[in-house]
Scaffold this active site. Structure first.
Site, mmCIF file in Angstrom:
data_model
loop_
_atom_site.group_PDB
_atom_site.id
_atom_site.type_symbol
_atom_site.label_atom_id
_atom_site.label_comp_id
_atom_site.label_asym_id
_atom_site.label_seq_id
_atom_site.Cartn_x
_atom_site.Cartn_y
_atom_site.Cartn_z
ATOM 1 N N LYS A 25 -6.062 10.445 43.821
ATOM 2 C CA LYS A 25 -4.976 11.386 43.482
ATOM 3 C C LYS A 25 -4.197 11.805 44.720
ATOM 4 O O LYS A 25 -2.963 11.817 44.717
ATOM 5 C CB LYS A 25 -5.559 12.660 42.830
ATOM 6 C CG LYS A 25 -6.332 12.416 41.560
ATOM 7 C CD LYS A 25 -6.925 13.697 41.004
ATOM 8 C CE LYS A 25 -8.045 14.282 41.846
ATOM 9 N NZ LYS A 25 -9.227 13.406 41.950
ATOM 10 N N THR A 26 -4.936 12.136 45.771
ATOM 11 C CA THR A 26 -4.274 12.669 46.969
ATOM 12 C C THR A 26 -3.427 11.612 47.669
ATOM 13 O O THR A 26 -2.273 11.869 48.020
ATOM 14 C CB THR A 26 -5.320 13.263 47.940
ATOM 15 O OG1 THR A 26 -6.044 14.279 47.247
ATOM 16 C CG2 THR A 26 -4.654 13.863 49.164
ATOM 17 N N ASP A 49 -5.917 21.625 44.666
ATOM 18 C CA ASP A 49 -7.358 21.431 44.703
ATOM 19 C C ASP A 49 -7.930 22.293 45.825
ATOM 20 O O ASP A 49 -7.536 22.136 46.967
ATOM 21 C CB ASP A 49 -7.644 19.938 44.975
ATOM 22 C CG ASP A 49 -9.119 19.619 44.905
ATOM 23 O OD1 ASP A 49 -9.932 20.559 44.823
ATOM 24 O OD2 ASP A 49 -9.450 18.423 44.923
HETATM 25 N N1 LIG Z 1 -6.842 1.418 46.988
HETATM 26 C C1 LIG Z 1 -7.593 1.936 47.967
HETATM 27 N N2 LIG Z 1 -7.985 1.181 49.000
HETATM 28 C C2 LIG Z 1 -8.709 1.699 49.997
HETATM 29 N N3 LIG Z 1 -9.101 2.981 50.055
HETATM 30 C C3 LIG Z 1 -8.745 3.801 49.058
HETATM 31 C C4 LIG Z 1 -7.961 3.330 47.963
HETATM 32 N N4 LIG Z 1 -7.765 4.349 47.119
HETATM 33 C C5 LIG Z 1 -8.377 5.407 47.651
HETATM 34 N N5 LIG Z 1 -8.967 5.085 48.826
HETATM 35 C C6 LIG Z 1 -9.740 5.984 49.677
HETATM 36 O O1 LIG Z 1 -10.618 6.720 48.858
HETATM 37 C C7 LIG Z 1 -10.736 8.056 49.277
HETATM 38 C C8 LIG Z 1 -10.378 8.994 48.137
HETATM 39 O O2 LIG Z 1 -8.980 8.983 47.914
HETATM 40 P P1 LIG Z 1 -8.240 10.350 47.538
HETATM 41 O O3 LIG Z 1 -8.667 11.418 48.469
HETATM 42 O O4 LIG Z 1 -6.802 10.081 47.401
HETATM 43 O O5 LIG Z 1 -8.888 10.582 46.102
HETATM 44 P P2 LIG Z 1 -8.802 11.921 45.219
HETATM 45 O O6 LIG Z 1 -8.740 11.472 43.804
HETATM 46 O O7 LIG Z 1 -7.730 12.801 45.711
HETATM 47 O O8 LIG Z 1 -10.215 12.575 45.530
HETATM 48 P P3 LIG Z 1 -10.670 14.095 45.204
HETATM 49 O O9 LIG Z 1 -11.009 14.111 43.754
HETATM 50 O O10 LIG Z 1 -11.858 14.266 46.093
HETATM 51 O O11 LIG Z 1 -9.512 14.974 45.556
HETATM 52 C C9 LIG Z 1 -9.835 8.187 50.503
HETATM 53 O O12 LIG Z 1 -10.604 8.028 51.646
HETATM 54 C C10 LIG Z 1 -8.865 7.024 50.342
HETATM 55 O O13 LIG Z 1 -8.373 6.591 51.571
HETATM 56 MG MG LIG Z 2 -7.733 14.806 46.362
#
Ligand SMILES: Nc1ncnc2c1ncn2[C@@H]1O[C@H](COP(=O)(O)OP(=O)(O)OP(=O)(O)O)[C@@H](O)[C@H]1O
Ligand SMILES: [Mg+2]
Ligand SMILES: [Zn+2]
Length: 350
Positions: A25-26, A49
Site C-alpha cells: 500500500k505504502t 496508518d
Molecule cells: N513488487 C515488489 N517488489 C519488491 N519489493 C516489494 C514489492 N512490493 C512491496 N515490496 C516491499 O515490501 C515491503 C512492504 O511494502 P509496503 O510497505 O508498501 O506495504 P504496506 O502494504 O504498506 O505494508 P503495511 O501494511 O505494513 O503498511 C516494503 O519493504 C517494499 O519495499
Molecule cells: Mg504501509
C-alpha cells in the site's frame, strides 16, 4: 492494463490505497503520488496508518503531523504522517461532546472546529457538557447499536474533514492502515451522521434538561450569559460530514484502489474489503496485484510457487474481473526512495 485512466480524471480529489498488511500500500501510494504530482497542481500523500512508513519510503522525514514538501520530486508534492498521539493531546479537552466513551475517540477530534473563526483553539467554549448520559438512560439511545471507532481512525477522519473543508490540495492520496482500521475509518461518516442526528434530536427534545445538566456540572458558575452555540456546532459538523459522504461516494472525485498479492488469503481479504467499500458507496475501479513472481525453469521452489500463483491469478480474475487490473512484478531489490518509486510509477502507469 494500468492506472492510465486516473490521469484523465481531472476532478479526482481523494485517492485511497488500501489492503492487507504488507501487500504494498505504502509504495503504491508513494509511487502514484509522484506520478500524479506532475498532473495535478498540488498533491498531498498522507499516511493514516499509525505504524507509519511514508518517511522510510520517501527517505525523508515526514513525521510531525504537518505537511512537508517532498523536495526531490518534480511538481508540487507534499507528504504527511498523521501523528494521532500529538493530535490527541490537543483534542483531549474536546472530549466533551457528551459521548460515553468519548475518550476512546480522542474526543472525536473534530476539525474544522479548530479552524472555525472566532474560536481560538479546539472546540469553542460553548461545547456542551453532557456527562452522565448513561445514568439518564440516554446513552444507548444516542449511540444506538453502532460501535464507537478507535481514536486513530477518528483522528484520521477529522483530518479528512479538515482537508475537505480547507480544500488546500487538488489531490490527496491516502496511504491507509491495513483493512480493518481503514474500514472503521470509512464507516465514520455513517456512524457520525446518525450519532449527530440523534444528538440534535435530543437537544431539541431535551434542550432545557441539557442546559440544566450543563449548569449542574459546571456548578452553574460563570456560565451565565455565555451563549450556547452547541446546536450550531452540531449543525455545522453534520453539514461537513454530509459533504464528506457525498464527496467520498462521487466517482469523479474519489477512488479507492485495493492493493493485493496473489495468495488466496489476500484475495479473500480483498473481497471483503471491496464488499464493504460497496456498502459505504465508495467507488472502486482499479485493483493493483503486487509481488508477482516470474516463471522459473531452474529453481523447483520458484517453479512451484509460480504454478500456485497461476492458479490464484485465475481465481483473481473470476473474483475481480470487473476492475481494471494492474500487475506489478516482485523485484529483487526493496522498493524505496524516489528513484525506485519513480520506476514503480512507470510500471503502474505504463
Ligand atoms: N513488487 C515488489 N517488489 C519488491 N519489493 C516489494 C514489492 N512490493 C512491496 N515490496 C516491499 O515490501 C515491503 C512492504 O511494502 P509496503 O510497505 O508498501 O506495504 P504496506 O502494504 O504498506 O505494508 P503495511 O501494511 O505494513 O503498511 C516494503 O519493504 C517494499 O519495499
Ligand atoms: Mg504501509
Ligand atoms: Zn528460486
Amino acid at each position: 492494463m494500468t492506472l492510465q485512466a486516473l490521469l484523465k480524471k481531472k476532478d479526482l480529489t481523494y485517492l485511497f490505497l488500501g489492503g492487507k498488511g504488507g501487500v504494498g500500500k505504502t509504495i503504491a501510494a508513494s509511487a502514484i503520488s509522484i506520478k500524479l504530482a506532475k498532473h495535478f497542481d498540488k498533491v498531498l500523500v498522507v499516511s493514516t496508518d499509525p505504524a507509519h512508513s511514508l518517511s522510510d519510503c520517501f527517505d525523508q522525514d515526514l513525521s510531525g503531523g504537518e505537511a512537508v514538501r517532498i523536495d526531490k520530486v518534480p511538481g508540487n508534492l507534499f507528504g504527511m504522517e498523521l501523528d494521532a498521539e500529538k493530535g490527541m493531546e490537543s483534542f483531549k479537552e474536546l472530549s466533551s461532546m457528551g459521548m460515553p466513551g468519548a475518550q476512546d475517540m480522542g474526543g472525536m477530534g473534530m476539525p474544522g472546529f479548530g479552524t472555525t473563526p472566532n474560536t481560538t483553539e479546539g472546540m469553542p467554549g460553548g461545547a456542551p457538557q453532557m456527562p452522565g448520559l448513561d445514568a439518564l438512560g440516554l446513552g444507548s439511545d444516542l449511540l444506538g447499536d453502532s460501535i464507537p471507532p478507535g481514536s486513530d481512525e477518528a483522528f484520521a477522519f477529522s483530518k479528512l474533514l479538515e482537508l475537505i473543508e480547507t480544500n488546500e490540495y487538488d489531490l490527496v492520496v491516502f496511504d491507509t492502515a491495513p483493512t480493518g482500521h481503514t474500514l472503521r475509518f470509512l464507516s465514520l461518516p455513517d456512524y457520525l451522521d446518525s450519532f449527530i442526528g440523534r444528538m440534535l434530536k435530543m437537544r431539541m427534545r431535551f434542550g432545557n434538561l441539557f442546559k440544566g445538566i450543563r449548569n449542574l456540572f459546571s456548578g452553574g458558575a460563570g456560565e451565565e450569559g455565555v451563549e450556547d452555540n452547541s446546536m450550531e456546532m452540531l449543525e455545522t459538523l453534520k453539514k461537513t460530514i454530509t459533504k464528506a459522504r457525498i464527496e467520498l461516494a462521487d466517482d469523479t472525485k474519489t477512488e479507492f484502489i485495493p492493493v493485493t498479492i496473489p495468495t488466496m488469503m489476500a484475495l479473500y481479504e480483498t473481497e471483503r474489503l471491496i464488499t464493504s467499500l460497496k456498502e459505504y458507496g465508495i467507488p472502486v475501479e482499479h485493483i493493483i496485484v503486487n509481488q508477482l513472481i516470474p516463471s522459473s525453469k531452474d529453481c523447483p521452489f520458484c517453479a512451484k510457487r509460480f504454478e500456485i500463483q497461476e492458479k490464484t491469478m485465475l481465481t483473481l480474475k473470476q473474483y475481480f474481473g470487473e476492475f481494471i487490473q494492474t500487475n506489478v512484478p516482485m523485484v529483487p531489490q526493496e522498493i524505496r526512495g524516489i528513484e525506485q518509486l519513480t520506476l514503480l510509477a512507470e510500471v503502474l502507469f505504463k
